[in-house]
Design an enzyme around this catalytic site. Structure first.
Site, PDB file in Angstrom:
ATOM      1  N   ASP A  54      -4.084   9.576   7.679  1.00  0.00           N
ATOM      2  CA  ASP A  54      -2.730   9.005   7.857  1.00  0.00           C
ATOM      3  C   ASP A  54      -1.622  10.025   7.720  1.00  0.00           C
ATOM      4  O   ASP A  54      -0.670   9.895   8.485  1.00  0.00           O
ATOM      5  CB  ASP A  54      -2.314   7.660   6.907  1.00  0.00           C
ATOM      6  CG  ASP A  54      -2.564   7.879   5.767  1.00  0.00           C
ATOM      7  OD1 ASP A  54      -3.017   9.241   5.223  1.00  0.00           O
ATOM      8  OD2 ASP A  54      -2.203   7.324   4.516  1.00  0.00           O
ATOM      9  N   ASN A  55      -1.936  11.045   7.298  1.00  0.00           N
ATOM     10  CA  ASN A  55      -0.909  12.117   6.903  1.00  0.00           C
ATOM     11  C   ASN A  55      -1.527  13.209   6.359  1.00  0.00           C
ATOM     12  O   ASN A  55      -2.871  13.285   5.927  1.00  0.00           O
ATOM     13  CB  ASN A  55       0.459  11.738   6.031  1.00  0.00           C
ATOM     14  CG  ASN A  55       0.206  11.001   4.821  1.00  0.00           C
ATOM     15  OD1 ASN A  55       0.253   9.889   4.640  1.00  0.00           O
ATOM     16  ND2 ASN A  55      -0.389  11.697   3.849  1.00  0.00           N
ATOM     17  N   CYS A 104       2.087   7.036   4.532  1.00  0.00           N
ATOM     18  CA  CYS A 104       1.061   6.175   4.825  1.00  0.00           C
ATOM     19  C   CYS A 104       1.243   4.791   5.748  1.00  0.00           C
ATOM     20  O   CYS A 104       0.818   4.857   6.693  1.00  0.00           O
ATOM     21  CB  CYS A 104       0.621   5.594   3.606  1.00  0.00           C
ATOM     22  SG  CYS A 104       1.842   5.148   2.283  1.00  0.00           S
ATOM     23  N   HIS A 118      -1.667  -2.025   4.155  1.00  0.00           N
ATOM     24  CA  HIS A 118      -0.438  -1.221   4.228  1.00  0.00           C
ATOM     25  C   HIS A 118       0.706  -1.519   5.228  1.00  0.00           C
ATOM     26  O   HIS A 118       1.484  -0.887   5.506  1.00  0.00           O
ATOM     27  CB  HIS A 118      -0.604   0.258   4.035  1.00  0.00           C
ATOM     28  CG  HIS A 118       0.100   0.793   2.787  1.00  0.00           C
ATOM     29  ND1 HIS A 118       0.167   1.954   2.652  1.00  0.00           N
ATOM     30  CD2 HIS A 118       0.614   0.187   1.458  1.00  0.00           C
ATOM     31  CE1 HIS A 118       0.887   2.198   1.407  1.00  0.00           C
ATOM     32  NE2 HIS A 118       1.076   1.269   0.802  1.00  0.00           N
ATOM     33  N   ASP A 120      -7.079   8.709   3.814  1.00  0.00           N
ATOM     34  CA  ASP A 120      -5.844   8.471   3.177  1.00  0.00           C
ATOM     35  C   ASP A 120      -5.352   9.961   2.551  1.00  0.00           C
ATOM     36  O   ASP A 120      -6.098  10.364   1.579  1.00  0.00           O
ATOM     37  CB  ASP A 120      -5.895   7.373   2.136  1.00  0.00           C
ATOM     38  CG  ASP A 120      -4.527   6.782   1.696  1.00  0.00           C
ATOM     39  OD1 ASP A 120      -3.601   7.447   1.870  1.00  0.00           O
ATOM     40  OD2 ASP A 120      -4.723   5.532   1.261  1.00  0.00           O
TER      41      ASP A 120
END
Ligand code: NAG
Ligand code: NAG
Length: 502
Positions: free
Chosen positions: A288-289, A79, A142, A39
């Site tokens: 995720d990023n 996310c 999420h 994350d």
């Protein structure tokens, strides 16, 4: 569409892997899949990507013995859309993880969101179930927290973790604390049964997530092929680590969190060896990023890489994430790019050796667009030696020394009429736009414009899921709350347009 680069190639790879050995009875069991999703972990946060304190020995070893993807993009620099694309293999604009509200960006799933993953989307665990897999998600989902979006309704067999980020603590009046689920029901809430000490940064969640993973692997390894999606969030603000790791990093609390995750991954890989299933398990590590500069310096890092940029904006580098695959039998192989792992139809290896490297091979000229959500904000065509085209971009945070005049801006700027183009091979940090007058610019512009036209003609946008918010849908009374005496009363239902304020 860098977005798609990751999503489609990743899916193709998985399909080849799971197709391998699934033929006649007596054929080897299809490979287990261990997907380790970080994350907000940046490209430069691992030793193997150049982080100088080199505090990630397990991941560095995994890269040395497996494959490293130095040119790997997530489908979105935020996310929820990134995770939706990872699990569906489809761009957020197709799977609904976007907004058409005023700011065409930066939409995710806080607990007041009304939408979530549509039933029409096929998730990876749903496909794997047809092939006999048992799937578990550990950590952050999420993709919507309301009952119809529950991960066990979308292919997973087990869940331990949370539907939203571990923000808080809240007062349970204006806003409830985020629940933690075991399978169908909540078992507590963050800051209550699952404490996170914001002052010291102490929380035991990574250890709990590790135990969940080890337990699942032990139970499944001898019976079924398994898919374990380990989506931990210790590196997302507020960052945390357990006591034995707090204060052990040279990089502060963020580094403590990274060290605990690295240590946990080491334990999982060791267990796969001990159970003699390592040869038949595909392990993939990514994020995720990119790094969350919005959280730096206390809760994030300006890691010393070329690609140190924040999530949210439109640049490909914001979506540039680490990618490491454990590839049995290819020691020392460093892939120059993700396509070396592409499928070879007809190949029936039961193991990750299907991931054989083909150095220098660029199999795909498929032009893929970088998925911001709506409208199209950036495109990457080809690999490192071809330029990317940026339609519009904005930068809200950047590290010292990274301000580029006319490029990093604090407001969304529309560059559609005269797109900025970067040569990612020479300039992976996207700091030196090609001169508009150059022949190289003109050539790239015409090439990529036709790709964009094709994409837009073929595009069927999903129903936007991230437009409507309502305080009544927050986690007031999740399933299981009665047993715990932890049900809260929701306020009046007032649907309204979500405000994506930054
Ligand atoms: C973490 O677990 C240890 C050992 O059980 C316990 O002493 C400590 O209070 C826990 N910390 C938090 C923040 O939950
Ligand atoms: C970035 O650079 C531009 C011009 O070089 C300058 O006008 C601007 O104030 C700088 N912004 C920040 C936040 O440093």
């Amino acid at each position: 569409m860098a977005a798609v680069v990751a999503a489609t190639r990743w899916w193709r790879l998985l399909l080849v892997l799971s197709a391998a050995g699934m033929g006649a009875s007596g054929a080897p069991q299809p490979p287990n899949i261990l997907l380790l999703l970080m994350d907000d972990m940046g490209w430069g946060d691992l030793g193997v990507y150049g982080e100088p304190s080199r505090e990630t020995p397990n991941l560095d070893r995994m890269a040395a013995e497996g494959m490293l993807f130095p040119n790997f993009y997530s489908a979105n620099p935020l996310c929820s859309p990134s995770r939706a694309a990872l699990l569906t293999g489809r761009l957020p604009i197709r799977n609904g993880f976007y907004t058409t509200n005023a700011h065409a960006r930066n939409a995710y799933t806080p607990q007041e969101i009304v939408g979530g993953i549509p039933d029409s989307e096929q998730l990876l665990p749903e496909l794997l179930k047809k092939a006999g897999y048992v799937s578990k998600i550990v950590g952050k989902w999420h993709l919507g927290h309301r009952p119809q979006f529950h991960p066990l309704k979308h292919g997973f067999d087990e869940w331990f973790g949370s539907p939203n980020c571990h923000f808080g603590p809240y007062d349970n009046k204006a806003r409830p604390n985020i629940p933690v689920y075991r399978d169908w029901e909540m078992v507590g809430r963050y800051y209550e049964e699952f404490p996170i000490n914001l002052k010291t940064g102490e929380a035991n969640l990574t250890q709990i997530y590790l135990q969940e993973a080890l337990d699942f692997i032990k139970r499944q390894a001898r019976h079924h092929p398994f898919f374990l999606y380990w989506a931990v969030d210790a590196t997302h603000a507020p960052v945390y680590a357990s006591k034995p790791f707090l204060g052990t990093s040279q990089r502060g609390r963020y580094g403590d969190a990274v060290r605990e995750i690295d240590d946990s991954i080491g334990k999982m890989l060791e267990l796969l060896q001990d159970l003699h299933v390592a040869d038949n398990t595909f392990v993939f590590f990514t994020s995720d990023n990119g790094a969350a500069l919005i959280s730096a310096p206390e809760q994030g890092e300006c890691s010393p890489s070329l690609l140190t940029v924040s999530p949210q904006p439109a640049w490909p580098s914001w979506a540039s994430v680490p990618g490491i695959a454990a590839c049995e039998g290819r020691p020392g192989h460093r892939s120059p790019s993700i396509v070396t792992c592409e499928g070879r139809p007809g190949h029936r290896s039961p193991s990750i050796a299907a991931c054989e490297g083909r150095p220098g091979h660029r199999s795909s000229d498929e032009p893929l667009g970088h998925g911001q959500t709506w409208p199209l904000m950036a495109v990457v065509q080809g690999l490192q030696d071809t330029p990317s085209l940026l339609f519009s971009l904005q930068g809200i945070d950047f590290c010292p020394g990274q301000n580029v005049s006319g490029v990093t801006t604090h407001n969304l700027e529309d560059h559609t009429k005269l797109p900025l183009i970067f040569h990612l091979g020479r300039d992976p940090g996207e700091r030196f736009p090609l001169s508009f007058a150059s022949a190289e610019y003109q050539e790239a512009l015409s090439r990529i414009t036709s790709v964009v036209q094709q994409h837009q003609e073929a595009l069927v946008p999903g129903q936007p899921q991230l437009n409507v918010c309502n305080w009544a849908v927050m986690n007031w009374a999740p399933p299981g709350c009665e047993k715990l005496g932890k049900c809260l009363t929701p306020p009046e239902s007032i649907p309204k347009k979500c405000l994506w304020s930054h």
